[in-house]
Design a protein around this motif. Structure first.
Motif, PDB file in Angstrom:
ATOM      1  N   THR A 150       0.854  -1.198   0.000  1.00  0.00           N
ATOM      2  CA  THR A 150       0.000   0.000   0.000  1.00  0.00           C
ATOM      3  C   THR A 150       0.884   1.240   0.000  1.00  0.00           C
ATOM      4  N   THR A 151       0.467   2.250  -0.733  1.00  0.00           N
ATOM      5  CA  THR A 151       1.259   3.474  -0.750  1.00  0.00           C
ATOM      6  C   THR A 151       0.929   4.327   0.472  1.00  0.00           C
ATOM      7  N   ILE A 152       1.827   5.264   0.772  1.00  0.00           N
ATOM      8  CA  ILE A 152       1.633   6.145   1.925  1.00  0.00           C
ATOM      9  C   ILE A 152       0.329   6.917   1.753  1.00  0.00           C
ATOM     10  N   LEU A 153       0.044   7.359   0.540  1.00  0.00           N
ATOM     11  CA  LEU A 153      -1.172   8.138   0.297  1.00  0.00           C
ATOM     12  C   LEU A 153      -2.414   7.329   0.626  1.00  0.00           C
ATOM     13  N   ASN A 154      -2.438   6.077   0.174  1.00  0.00           N
ATOM     14  CA  ASN A 154      -3.613   5.258   0.444  1.00  0.00           C
ATOM     15  C   ASN A 154      -3.732   4.907   1.915  1.00  0.00           C
ATOM     16  N   ALA A 155      -2.576   4.772   2.593  1.00  0.00           N
ATOM     17  CA  ALA A 155      -2.630   4.536   4.030  1.00  0.00           C
ATOM     18  C   ALA A 155      -3.216   5.768   4.711  1.00  0.00           C
ATOM     19  N   ALA A 156      -2.810   6.949   4.273  1.00  0.00           N
ATOM     20  CA  ALA A 156      -3.345   8.186   4.851  1.00  0.00           C
ATOM     21  C   ALA A 156      -4.835   8.306   4.565  1.00  0.00           C
ATOM     22  N   ARG A 157      -5.248   7.888   3.365  1.00  0.00           N
ATOM     23  CA  ARG A 157      -6.671   7.965   3.018  1.00  0.00           C
ATOM     24  C   ARG A 157      -7.485   7.032   3.898  1.00  0.00           C
ATOM     25  N   GLN A 158      -6.862   5.931   4.300  1.00  0.00           N
ATOM     26  CA  GLN A 158      -7.558   5.008   5.183  1.00  0.00           C
ATOM     27  C   GLN A 158      -7.823   5.673   6.533  1.00  0.00           C
ATOM     28  N   CYS A 167      -2.145  14.317  -9.690  1.00  0.00           N
ATOM     29  CA  CYS A 167      -1.932  13.495 -10.869  1.00  0.00           C
ATOM     30  C   CYS A 167      -2.231  12.023 -10.589  1.00  0.00           C
ATOM     31  N   TYR A 168      -2.215  11.635  -9.331  1.00  0.00           N
ATOM     32  CA  TYR A 168      -2.532  10.246  -8.997  1.00  0.00           C
ATOM     33  C   TYR A 168      -4.031  10.029  -9.124  1.00  0.00           C
ATOM     34  N   TYR A 169      -4.403   8.865  -9.612  1.00  0.00           N
ATOM     35  CA  TYR A 169      -5.821   8.548  -9.732  1.00  0.00           C
ATOM     36  C   TYR A 169      -5.975   7.083  -9.400  1.00  0.00           C
ATOM     37  N   SER A 170      -6.740   6.785  -8.352  1.00  0.00           N
ATOM     38  CA  SER A 170      -6.741   5.420  -7.834  1.00  0.00           C
ATOM     39  C   SER A 170      -7.238   4.399  -8.842  1.00  0.00           C
ATOM     40  N   SER A 171      -8.168   4.797  -9.728  1.00  0.00           N
ATOM     41  CA  SER A 171      -8.704   3.786 -10.642  1.00  0.00           C
ATOM     42  C   SER A 171      -8.010   3.777 -12.000  1.00  0.00           C
ATOM     43  N   LEU A 172      -6.887   4.493 -12.131  1.00  0.00           N
ATOM     44  CA  LEU A 172      -6.090   4.430 -13.357  1.00  0.00           C
ATOM     45  C   LEU A 172      -4.701   3.941 -12.980  1.00  0.00           C
ATOM     46  N   LYS A 173      -4.250   2.889 -13.669  1.00  0.00           N
ATOM     47  CA  LYS A 173      -2.946   2.302 -13.323  1.00  0.00           C
ATOM     48  C   LYS A 173      -1.802   3.232 -13.703  1.00  0.00           C
ATOM     49  N   ASP A 174      -0.721   3.159 -12.938  1.00  0.00           N
ATOM     50  CA  ASP A 174       0.529   3.856 -13.250  1.00  0.00           C
ATOM     51  C   ASP A 174       0.465   5.369 -13.169  1.00  0.00           C
ATOM     52  N   THR A 175      -0.615   5.916 -12.633  1.00  0.00           N
ATOM     53  CA  THR A 175      -0.647   7.373 -12.478  1.00  0.00           C
ATOM     54  C   THR A 175       0.127   7.749 -11.218  1.00  0.00           C
ATOM     55  N   GLY A 176       0.458   9.022 -11.127  1.00  0.00           N
ATOM     56  CA  GLY A 176       1.064   9.512  -9.910  1.00  0.00           C
ATOM     57  C   GLY A 176       2.561   9.753 -10.011  1.00  0.00           C
ATOM     58  N   LEU A 221      12.231  14.487   0.280  1.00  0.00           N
ATOM     59  CA  LEU A 221      10.787  14.279   0.385  1.00  0.00           C
ATOM     60  C   LEU A 221      10.379  13.301  -0.717  1.00  0.00           C
ATOM     61  N   VAL A 222       9.400  12.465  -0.427  1.00  0.00           N
ATOM     62  CA  VAL A 222       8.983  11.464  -1.415  1.00  0.00           C
ATOM     63  C   VAL A 222       7.529  11.679  -1.808  1.00  0.00           C
ATOM     64  N   ALA A 223       7.208  11.184  -3.003  1.00  0.00           N
ATOM     65  CA  ALA A 223       5.829  11.281  -3.485  1.00  0.00           C
ATOM     66  C   ALA A 223       5.024  10.191  -2.795  1.00  0.00           C
ATOM     67  N   SER A 224       4.079  10.587  -1.920  1.00  0.00           N
ATOM     68  CA  SER A 224       3.369   9.588  -1.122  1.00  0.00           C
ATOM     69  C   SER A 224       2.469   8.695  -1.972  1.00  0.00           C
ATOM     70  N   CYS A 225       2.114   9.167  -3.181  1.00  0.00           N
ATOM     71  CA  CYS A 225       1.206   8.363  -3.998  1.00  0.00           C
ATOM     72  C   CYS A 225       1.912   7.197  -4.672  1.00  0.00           C
ATOM     73  N   ARG A 226       3.235   7.199  -4.679  1.00  0.00           N
ATOM     74  CA  ARG A 226       3.951   6.126  -5.350  1.00  0.00           C
ATOM     75  C   ARG A 226       4.965   5.442  -4.449  1.00  0.00           C
ATOM     76  N   THR A 227       5.002   5.806  -3.176  1.00  0.00           N
ATOM     77  CA  THR A 227       5.977   5.196  -2.284  1.00  0.00           C
ATOM     78  C   THR A 227       5.281   4.173  -1.400  1.00  0.00           C
ATOM     79  N   PRO A 228       5.682   2.898  -1.504  1.00  0.00           N
ATOM     80  CA  PRO A 228       5.013   1.898  -0.667  1.00  0.00           C
ATOM     81  C   PRO A 228       5.453   2.008   0.782  1.00  0.00           C
ATOM     82  N   VAL A 229       4.539   1.610   1.660  1.00  0.00           N
ATOM     83  CA  VAL A 229       4.783   1.671   3.088  1.00  0.00           C
ATOM     84  C   VAL A 229       5.694   0.521   3.504  1.00  0.00           C
ATOM     85  N   ALA A 230       6.603   0.773   4.453  1.00  0.00           N
ATOM     86  CA  ALA A 230       7.412  -0.307   5.027  1.00  0.00           C
ATOM     87  C   ALA A 230       7.012  -0.433   6.488  1.00  0.00           C
ATOM     88  N   ASP A 231       7.107  -1.613   7.022  1.00  0.00           N
ATOM     89  CA  ASP A 231       6.658  -1.822   8.388  1.00  0.00           C
ATOM     90  C   ASP A 231       7.456  -0.948   9.347  1.00  0.00           C
TER      91      ASP A 231
END
Lengths: 174, 455, 334
Positions: C17-25, C36-45, C69-79
């Motif tokens: 899961t990306t940081i953005l989606n974790a934040a959205r949760q 520019c990120y769009y959840s229902s379009l692949k490879d955006t962001g 600083l990193v783009a939260s929409c494309r950076t996966p979360v690490a434990d």
């Protein structure tokens, strides 16, 4: 309008180029093939030429337009027979590229970006060509003309005018 | 002259042909590697040598090789970055034009180490005449059995191809290069994933600069130990420096890392001093993207120690009083050079070369060029100087790829070290409207002339 | 599963899961904006750089902070990752910078732009931008064009999020438009005179975050906050048929797909549903569409307040202020 088609020789070369890339990845050949197309069809890429390249490589025309407009070596409008590209970045500027451009503008009677009325020369300033040690310099076709002086430019222009040939990046391909 | 590792045989007549190259010991590293070493041993040797990427980033090459995903069953690729478009840099052109076989030998040895069966040389389109030179050399190597199937009778096979670009500095960035190799627009990819995991066609790929790969040849031939005997600390071996600008002898020089900068600029063995009897004013030491330094700080660090041509010494002082070795594009300026105009040519360059994907670079490079254009042509305001510093700060670190940083650093450093020149442009707009303003009347500024310490 | 802490609030998300989606949760004010990120379009962001966040701890295994600083929409979360969004002044500064960059070539078209009131750039500038512009140079301009006979392209307004090209690639049979040139000369274009008229092309209008791509059938008809949005559906064999009707009295001014609480369409609609059924009778109306209270579109609406829902939302905000773990987040459509 005449149908756009590569000569047999060029077509054979295109197929050799496509074979360099894995099966199904023939789109990789797009950049080299566009260079060939530009050289074969008057030094610029008109829409039918790009559509032809698209059909050869089995990709969408829009993919060709996007790539052709991205890279600065592809001309999307007609150019003179000799495209004179003068480097204008820092190291060349330090050694007098402004004067070279000025001299060319005077000799050719045109401004940077324009083409002479006889269609012979187009003058264009470009970015660093990797010749900073022999600055100021220009590129015409595949050749680099380095350590320029007004005299050297004058004799180059003479030579190009006399030969009357279209300059191309693709002379004597292997 | 120091030890010549890459350019040792450059003046031997016919060195660009296979026969002469082979007679001077060429392709020995291929024989040694394929017949007496395993691929991992070759990688270890490169790691031991301390070789750092010679394209500009200076990342340890052996370490990059070790990141390659060897567990995946996808094909692996070695791609040579011959896009050389960093202003001030022309060493790769020199190497490929004069000794093409050195690069090809390096490609074979390196591909063997990486387990790549196909390798590409991505060369900038403007070097099209060199494409022919390389292709001819590849044919010669193939005819002699060094490329193709079962090289030298071993079970290692390699196909090597040359792929031209078409005019885009951004394609020197490794992921943009891979996009371009795939026939697309040169838009850099987000990292991670890194090319070592998913690169060309989403397969494990290593991208290395021409000089880095050429250096592998000597490392295998003379051994890592002998290679890192040359140089100082973490800057091992030799580097090709492209010297240009206001010097007597511009050109490509191979130096042992550790050479004092003062010697490089003034000795007749290298740049031969400043031309026309003038004085040193400023140097951009590693290609246009690195910070510019005034004469006082390029010859000595801020602490007063002599500056050496190494990664560490040039970076001494960080971005406050230091710079970077970068690609080794050494651009020298004398007192008639206008720092503002020089900077403007670079911001114009970055504006032209930005791929346009991310907002800070796309908009910021254009903005900086427009402001600098105004200042240089006599229409600057006092607020413009701090504005430029702020724009540079807002771009730096916030972009997808380092082009944003490369555009920001020259601006920030020029204003840091030569602010008075910018203020002069704002104060005397009528004087600067003549592009030759400092040829007519050099500016006495606080940068100080060579030899004295900055106040 | 991986645990991530964003602005002091911890949540657990599936690996990848990306940081953005974790934040959205988690929801609420700590969700980074995304242009520019769009959840229902692949490879955006990853392109607009608006969603940049600071990772002050990479993971439990490797606690070093990430250098940039990193783009939260494309950076996966690490434990064990610790992220700072609005609690970091650096992030807010960077975001303000990005907003400024997006606005320097953007024309001041708000008074005549159909997107006003539902424009991501307006919202972003209002929340994160500066009041004045420092840009006094010339702006790059383009002529207005039609992309197909139903979509108007104002290239001057475009922020080059590339979403419309992804729609064309992923939802229609053939992409006929793309990005020409490079740098700030980049232009969305078909290059030649060619209509974009594939069956799902109208979705470009919904995904465009600004007023660059607008619906010609709605052009200049009304400000969006004077309309009455209604949830409606019809039987359609090409798409889900679930839409929002933007009405005034009995008149259907425009039909669009339904956007979730982050302004993103999940189920796309076909061109027939979008353009060819502007009659109330063609639709099965479900009821008024709930509009978020802080959106300007809700200005002229009065709706029954769900007190329970309101209390839960207030509690959430109070807990967020204190930085403790949240109870389960609400659904709230905008």
């Amino acid at each position: 309008m005449a149908e756009i088609k590569f000569s047999d020789e060029t077509l054979a070369l295109v197929h050799r180029i496509v074979k360099r890339y894995p099966e199904g990845k023939q789109k990789s050949a797009l950049l080299p093939v566009l260079h060939l197309a530009q050289a074969e069809f008057d030094g610029w890429l008109d829409v039918p030429v790009m559509d032809y390249v698209a059909s050869l490589l089995n990709i969408k025309p829009i993919e060709v337009y996007e790539v052709a407009s991205f890279y600065s070596m592809y001309n999307l409008s007609p150019v003179g027979k000799c495209l004179i590209e003068v480097c204008q970045t820092g190291p060349c500027w330090l050694r007098g590229s402004d004067d070279i451009v000025g001299h060319l503008e005077k000799r050719l009677g045109i401004k940077n970006g324009e083409t002479t009325s006889d269609g012979m020369f187009t003058l264009k300033t470009v970015e660093c060509l990797g010749s900073c040690g022999t600055a100021p310099m220009l590129q015409c076709g595949a050749e680099y003309y380095e350590d320029l002086t007004p005299e050297k430019i004058d004799s180059l222009l003479e030579k190009l005018k006399t030969s009357g040939e279209r300059s191309t990046y693709m002379k004597s391909r292997v | 002259m120091g030890k010549q590792i890459l350019l040792e045989h450059i003046n031997v007549p016919g060195i660009h042909t296979f026969d002469v190259y082979r007679k001077t010991g060429g392709y020995a590293s291929v024989e040694k590697a394929l017949k007496t070493m395993t691929p991992d041993q070759v990688t270890e040797e490169v790691k031991e040598s301390g070789l750092r990427g010679r394209g500009g980033a200076g990342f340890p090459a052996g370490l990059k090789w070790s990141f390659l995903d060897r567990k995946s069953d996808k094909p692996r690729y070695l791609v040579c970055n011959a896009d050389e478009s960093e202003p001030g840099t022309f060493k790769d052109r020199y190497l490929m034009e004069k000794i093409p076989h050195l690069l090809i030998e390096g490609m074979i040895t390196s591909s063997y180490a990486l387990g790549a069966r196909t390798a590409y040389i991505y060369i900038r389109g403007e070097y099209m005449y060199i494409v022919r030179i390389l292709e001819k050399a590849i044919e010669e190597a193939r005819a002699a059995g060094f490329l193709g199937n079962n090289i030298l009778g071993t079970d290692y096979s390699l196909e090597l191809y040359v792929h031209p670009g078409a005019g885009a500095y951004i394609c020197g960035e490794e992921t943009a290069l891979l996009e371009s190799l795939e026939g697309k627009r040169g838009n850099p990819r987000l990292k991670p994933p890194f090319p070592a995991i998913a690169g060309l066609y989403a397969c494990p790929t290593v991208v290395n600069n021409v000089e880095t790969i050429a250096s592998v040849v000597s490392i295998i031939n003379i051994s890592a130990d002998k290679y890192n005997d040359v140089g100082i600390g973490k800057s091992t071996g030799t580097k090709l420096i492209s010297a240009s600008g206001h010097i007597n002898k511009p050109g490509v020089y191979e130096i042992e890392l550790g050479l004092p900068v003062e010697e490089f600029i003034y000795s007749d063995e290298y740049c031969g001093g400043i031309w026309k009897g003038r004085t040193l004013k400023a140097v951009v030491a590693g290609g246009s993207s690195v910070p510019i330094l005034p004469a006082s700080l390029i010859l000595k660090t801020a602490k007063g120690e002599p500056r050496l041509m190494t990664y560490e010494s040039l970076a001494d002082g960080g971005f406050v009083s230091g710079t970077m070795l970068g690609s080794g594009g050494f651009i020298v300026m004398d007192e008639t050079a206008c720092i503002v105009r020089n900077l403007w040519t670079y911001t114009r360059f970055y504006h032209h070369e930005s791929c346009g994907q991310c907002s800070p670079c796309r908009e910021g490079t254009g903005w900086m060029e427009k402001v600098l254009h105004r200042i240089e042509h006599g229409h600057g305001h006092a607020e413009d100087i701090d504005l430029l510093v702020d724009i540079a700060k807002k771009i730096e670190g916030n972009t997808i790829c380092p082009l944003g940083d490369a555009a920001a650093w020259p601006v920030a450093s020029a204003i840091r070290h030569f602010r008075d020149e910018f203020e002069y442009h704002v104060k005397y707009p009528e004087k600067v409207k003549n592009p030759r303003h400092f040829e007519i009347e050099p500016m006495q500024s606080s940068y100080t002339l060579a030899g004295t310490v900055n106040a | 599963m991986a645990k991530v802490t964003i602005d002091g609030i911890e949540t657990e998300v599936p690996d990848g899961t990306t940081i953005l989606n974790a934040a959205r949760q988690i929801g609420g004010a700590l969700v980074p904006p995304a242009m520019c990120y769009y959840s229902s379009l692949k490879d955006t962001g990853g392109k607009c750089r608006v969603c940049l966040v600071k990772v002050s701890q990479g993971s439990s295994k490797d606690p070093r902070p990430l250098p940039k600083l990193v783009a939260s929409c494309r950076t996966p979360v690490a434990d064990g990752m610790v992220v700072q969004n609005i609690t970091s002044p650096d992030v807010l500064e960077a975001r303000k910078g990005v907003v400024e960059f997006l606005l320097i070539n953007h024309p001041l078209d708000c008074p005549i732009c159909d997107q006003a009131g539902e424009c991501d750039l307006q919202n972003l500038a209002y929340e994160h931008g500066a009041a004045n512009t420092r840009y006094e140079e010339e702006r790059r301009t383009f002529e207005k064009t039609d992309i197909g006979d139903k979509i108007k392209l104002h290239m001057t307004r475009c922020i080059l999020c590339y979403r419309c090209t992804f729609v064309a690639d992923q939802l229609t049979e053939e992409r006929v438009h793309g990005v020409m040139n490079r740098g700030d000369a980049s232009e969305i274009s078909t290059y030649i005179e060619k209509a974009v008229d594939n069956e799902f092309s109208g979705n470009m209008i919904d995904v465009c975050p600004v007023g660059a791509l607008t619906d010609k059938t709605f052009r200049f008809k009304s400000r969006v906050w004077f309309t009455n949005p209604l949830d409606a559906h019809r039987n359609c064999d090409k798409c889900c048929g679930k839409v929002v009707l933007w009405t005034k009295g009995e008149e259907v001014l425009r039909v669009s797909a339904r956007k979730d609480q982050f302004g993103e369409v999940r189920e796309y609609i076909c061109n027939e549903c979008r353009y060819d059924h502007k009659n109330m009778k063609d639709w099965q109306v479900e009821g008024p569409r709930h509009i978020d209270r802080h959106s300007v579109i809700s200005q002229n609406h009065y709706e029954k307040i769900d007190l329970q829902k309101l209390k839960r939302e207030i509690d959430r905000q109070l807990i967020f202020q204190k930085g403790k773990q949240l109870p389960e987040a609400n659904e709230s459509a905008s």
